[in-house]
Write a protein that holds these residues in place. Structure first.
Motif, short mmCIF file in Angstrom:
data_model
loop_
_atom_site.label_atom_id
_atom_site.label_comp_id
_atom_site.label_asym_id
_atom_site.label_seq_id
_atom_site.Cartn_x
_atom_site.Cartn_y
_atom_site.Cartn_z
N LEU A 227 -12.87 -45.31 -4.23
CA LEU A 227 -12.02 -45.81 -3.14
C LEU A 227 -11.28 -44.68 -2.41
N GLY A 228 -11.35 -43.47 -2.95
CA GLY A 228 -10.66 -42.33 -2.34
C GLY A 228 -9.18 -42.29 -2.66
N VAL A 229 -8.78 -43.03 -3.67
CA VAL A 229 -7.36 -43.07 -4.06
C VAL A 229 -6.99 -41.84 -4.86
N ILE A 230 -7.90 -41.38 -5.72
CA ILE A 230 -7.68 -40.15 -6.47
C ILE A 230 -8.87 -39.22 -6.26
N SER A 231 -8.63 -37.95 -6.46
CA SER A 231 -9.70 -36.96 -6.36
C SER A 231 -10.23 -36.65 -7.76
N GLU A 232 -11.33 -35.93 -7.82
CA GLU A 232 -11.85 -35.50 -9.12
C GLU A 232 -10.83 -34.61 -9.83
N ASP A 233 -10.12 -33.79 -9.06
CA ASP A 233 -9.10 -32.93 -9.64
C ASP A 233 -7.94 -33.75 -10.20
N ASP A 234 -7.51 -34.79 -9.47
CA ASP A 234 -6.46 -35.68 -9.98
C ASP A 234 -6.90 -36.30 -11.30
N GLU A 235 -8.15 -36.76 -11.33
CA GLU A 235 -8.69 -37.37 -12.55
C GLU A 235 -8.66 -36.37 -13.71
N ALA A 236 -9.08 -35.13 -13.44
CA ALA A 236 -9.09 -34.11 -14.49
C ALA A 236 -7.68 -33.83 -15.00
N LEU A 237 -6.70 -33.79 -14.09
CA LEU A 237 -5.31 -33.56 -14.51
C LEU A 237 -4.80 -34.71 -15.37
N ILE A 238 -5.09 -35.94 -14.95
CA ILE A 238 -4.65 -37.10 -15.72
C ILE A 238 -5.30 -37.09 -17.10
N LYS A 239 -6.59 -36.77 -17.17
CA LYS A 239 -7.29 -36.72 -18.46
C LYS A 239 -6.69 -35.66 -19.38
N GLU A 240 -6.36 -34.50 -18.81
CA GLU A 240 -5.74 -33.45 -19.62
C GLU A 240 -4.37 -33.90 -20.14
N TYR A 241 -3.60 -34.50 -19.27
CA TYR A 241 -2.27 -35.02 -19.65
C TYR A 241 -2.40 -36.06 -20.76
N ILE A 242 -3.34 -36.98 -20.61
CA ILE A 242 -3.55 -38.02 -21.61
C ILE A 242 -4.00 -37.41 -22.93
N ALA A 243 -4.91 -36.45 -22.88
CA ALA A 243 -5.39 -35.80 -24.11
C ALA A 243 -4.24 -35.13 -24.85
N GLU A 244 -3.36 -34.48 -24.11
CA GLU A 244 -2.20 -33.84 -24.74
C GLU A 244 -1.29 -34.88 -25.38
N HIS A 245 -1.06 -35.99 -24.67
CA HIS A 245 -0.20 -37.05 -25.21
C HIS A 245 -0.83 -37.75 -26.40
N GLU A 246 -2.13 -37.92 -26.38
CA GLU A 246 -2.81 -38.55 -27.52
C GLU A 246 -2.61 -37.71 -28.78
N SER A 247 -2.72 -36.40 -28.63
CA SER A 247 -2.60 -35.55 -29.81
C SER A 247 -1.16 -35.28 -30.22
N SER A 248 -0.25 -35.13 -29.25
CA SER A 248 1.12 -34.77 -29.61
C SER A 248 2.05 -35.96 -29.80
N LYS A 249 1.77 -37.07 -29.12
CA LYS A 249 2.67 -38.22 -29.20
C LYS A 249 2.01 -39.43 -29.84
#
Length: 153
Positions: free
Chosen positions: A26-48
């Motif tokens: 839909l053009g709401v997020i970019s591939e880079d936005d998706e990559a940043l969100i995935k990295e953030y989520i991965a960090e939260h999954e492991s640390s929190k």
């Protein structure tokens, strides 16, 4: 096994991938936005130690922010964040014509704040956002900002 027990309650990675794809298409997020969100989520999954439902709620909120933020996460400015918060508050559901409820508005802002802080801390953006636990931070429009003295540049 009852009907409730046989249904799947937790969001799977496949469901989250479909969510990313939908908003990317839909053009709401970019591939880079998706990559940043995935990295953030991965960090939260492991640390929190967040679970599947919490993970999905965070992902859903952050990809939905793309409807109100009119630029990629790496390029965000404080001005754009303020404008996006205003757009979020003014938004009306196209089917019902109703605004978001206060709890929904709160959930959106609560999900964005730590993500913006994480972007800054990891060098992906240089927003003047500080940790909400920092006593020198100032709270405005649901986001903690560092105090900026215009005389200091």
């Amino acid at each position: 096994m009852g009907e409730r027990e046989s249904r799947q309650f937790h969001w799977t990675n496949l469901g989250n991938e479909r969510l990313y794809k939908k908003y990317r298409d839909l053009g709401v997020i970019s591939e880079d936005d998706e990559a940043l969100i995935k990295e953030y989520i991965a960090e939260h999954e492991s640390s929190k130690n967040i679970g599947g439902d919490r993970k999905h709620k965070i992902i859903s909120s952050l990809v939905n922010w793309g409807r109100f933020l009119h630029m990629p996460y790496r390029s965000l400015t404080i001005t754009e964040i303020y404008a996006a918060i205003s757009r979020l508050k003014e938004y009306r559901d196209p089917k019902r014509g109703l605004p978001y409820r206060q709890n929904t508005l709160h959930d959106y802002v609560v999900s964005l704040k730590p993500f913006l802080y994480w972007l800054d801390e990891n060098g992906y953006n240089s927003l003047p956002i500080k940790n909400p636990e920092d006593s020198a931070a100032e709270y405005r429009h649901g986001v903690y900002f560092s105090r900026w003295d215009p005389d200091e540049g």
